[in-house]
Write a protein that holds these residues in place. Sequence first.
Motif, PDB file in Angstrom:
ATOM      1  N   GLU A   1       0.833  -1.206   0.000  1.00 28.27           N
ATOM      2  CA  GLU A   1       0.000   0.000   0.000  1.00 28.27           C
ATOM      3  C   GLU A   1       0.868   1.256   0.000  1.00 28.27           C
ATOM      4  O   GLU A   1       0.604   2.222  -0.724  1.00 28.27           O
ATOM      5  N   TYR A   2       1.930   1.235   0.812  1.00 23.36           N
ATOM      6  CA  TYR A   2       2.821   2.394   0.892  1.00 23.36           C
ATOM      7  C   TYR A   2       3.695   2.518  -0.348  1.00 23.36           C
ATOM      8  O   TYR A   2       4.023   3.625  -0.779  1.00 23.36           O
ATOM      9  N   ARG A   3       4.086   1.385  -0.936  1.00 23.10           N
ATOM     10  CA  ARG A   3       4.900   1.460  -2.149  1.00 23.10           C
ATOM     11  C   ARG A   3       4.119   2.136  -3.274  1.00 23.10           C
ATOM     12  O   ARG A   3       4.652   2.990  -3.996  1.00 23.10           O
ATOM     13  N   ASN A   4       2.881   1.779  -3.419  1.00 19.93           N
ATOM     14  CA  ASN A   4       2.055   2.395  -4.450  1.00 19.93           C
ATOM     15  C   ASN A   4       1.861   3.883  -4.186  1.00 19.93           C
ATOM     16  O   ASN A   4       1.892   4.709  -5.115  1.00 19.93           O
ATOM     17  N   ALA A   5       1.687   4.235  -2.920  1.00 20.45           N
ATOM     18  CA  ALA A   5       1.490   5.640  -2.577  1.00 20.45           C
ATOM     19  C   ALA A   5       2.769   6.442  -2.818  1.00 20.45           C
ATOM     20  O   ALA A   5       2.708   7.601  -3.255  1.00 20.45           O
ATOM     21  N   PHE A   6       3.928   5.833  -2.550  1.00 20.46           N
ATOM     22  CA  PHE A   6       5.181   6.543  -2.810  1.00 20.46           C
ATOM     23  C   PHE A   6       5.380   6.758  -4.305  1.00 20.46           C
ATOM     24  O   PHE A   6       5.774   7.845  -4.747  1.00 20.46           O
ATOM     25  N   ASP A   7       5.103   5.728  -5.094  1.00 17.61           N
ATOM     26  CA  ASP A   7       5.212   5.879  -6.548  1.00 17.61           C
ATOM     27  C   ASP A   7       4.287   6.994  -7.043  1.00 17.61           C
ATOM     28  O   ASP A   7       4.662   7.783  -7.925  1.00 17.61           O
ATOM     29  N   ALA A   8       3.088   7.075  -6.478  1.00 12.25           N
ATOM     30  CA  ALA A   8       2.149   8.122  -6.875  1.00 12.25           C
ATOM     31  C   ALA A   8       2.662   9.500  -6.472  1.00 12.25           C
ATOM     32  O   ALA A   8       2.500  10.485  -7.213  1.00 12.25           O
TER      33      ALA A   8
END
Length: 571
Positions: free
Chosen positions: A259-266
């Motif tokens: 969840e955090y990896r996707n948010a960081f990429d965003a």
Amino acid sequence: MTTDFATSTETATERARRALSRIAEVDRPEVWITLRDADDILADAAAVDARVAAGRSLPLAGFVVAVKDNVDVAGLPTTAGCPEFAYIPTTTASGVTRLIDAGAVILGKTNLDQFATGLVGTRSPYGAVRCAWDPERISGGSSSGSAAAVALGIADIGIGTDTAGSGRVPAALHGIVGIKATLGVIPTHGVVPACVDYDCLTVLAESLDLATKAAAVMAAPDERDPRSRAWPTAVRLAAPAQIRLAVPRPEDLIVLCAEYRNAFDATVADARRSGIEVTEVDISPLLDAATLLYDGALVAERYAAVGKFLETARVGADPTVAAIVASAQKPAAHELVTDLDSLVHTRAYASVLLDGFDGLLLPTTTEHPTIAAVQSEPVVINRRMGTYTNFCNLLDMAAVAVPGAVTSEGHPFGVMVVVPGFDDQVAIDIAARLTGVEAPQFVDAGVEMAVFGAHLRGQPLHFQLEAIGARFSGLAHTSDAYRLMALNTAPPKPGLVRHGGGEGAAIAGELFRVSEAGLGRFLSTLPAPMTLTSVELSDGRWVVGFGCTHDASADGLDITEFGGWLAYTTS
């Protein structure tokens, strides 16, 4: 609760009453270790109102503050999260004193991971502090109570400490701002030490503007803290218009939950869309250095702080904290020397790594666990959550934690802008760009310089001001004692010439704040026929500004009638 008091009709007393009402409404007793009596809070607020009514200018008039309970407030117990450690200080920590002097009102002392040892907020005999928006999850520590007080809408400002990330992790978990200044910029006088060489006071708030305002009030050396530091003469006072950020390689992000990896990429994608240049770099040596804070000999500083006290098997000691501190007496002196040498090499690596970049953008932490998960794995989860925060103080870096893109589940996610020591203002400017707000001023240093031609914003030589970290501080006009000449130079530029006897006019220009060293560097490369001299402004102030030699002005074209260089060039 972050309305600017200066533009609000709300009095300090009304703000204090609202905070007290909110405390009762949310019913989160684990946030507080000592909550001040309501009558005392209201009396302080009334005193602030009286100072304002008397004409006093108070930058934090009426803002209410929650103070972490390892930071002294005179007359209130300091427990550091351990009842048997408690004492009543007779003086207030210098940073908090400055908040009070600026008009802030103290609500009380907040819960924390005992002796500021942890990033989870559950290591306290006063109870685990619950997340403001999900009581099943941790608030994040060790500044857990202060962060929750802000996120719950009780306090405008939360004061925490940050040795390994304690002022940034709870900010990220709550979607608020956490400012961790360069070590020593905010004195640690009145702070119970955790690792005395790497401790610092931090500020938590809902907005970057308010957090910066509070941090600026607190920042200045204090002779009672021998580790406190002033801004250097070469301090950078602004980020450039074109920001360059370093971000970790994918292999440096594998510890993030999905969840955090996707948010960081965003978040990175949003930064690129905003015009920020982003480049991947290898941060693995920094992550290796981060492990030294708990797994290396540097942890000996925690034993030096409270080891003797905890050796007496205090009933109120948290078992996890006691075990960490007890283990901190084991490293040998030569192991400490080895770790310190390792940090020297990593600092050098970080300096080379970030050369050409304005900052490093990182996820603040790895996940947002439940209280039950942390109680099941208190050490493993805590260690993982400090992956990206632990190295910051060890390498003498500053960081500003702000909300990033929300997760796919709509939960807060936080990022940090990490910069070399004393580049704090640059970090705040980048954080402002990432969050789409106006960048507030943190660093109060340098001198004002007025420019009137080719160094104006958008003009061909403005890049020279950016190169020395100059900060735009407003439009200005000279007094009416000046004439403006268009000089025969390449690129074209004007020369400002002082005339007495009412023979001049007010000339439009711009003001910039530049560091003392930056001004010297700028002067050393200033080509003829330009000069730097004292210039009188329309408000009566004298500042450093541009002039020119007499022979150059004699050969130039008088363009005073236009009132400024931009008006002339666009005519």
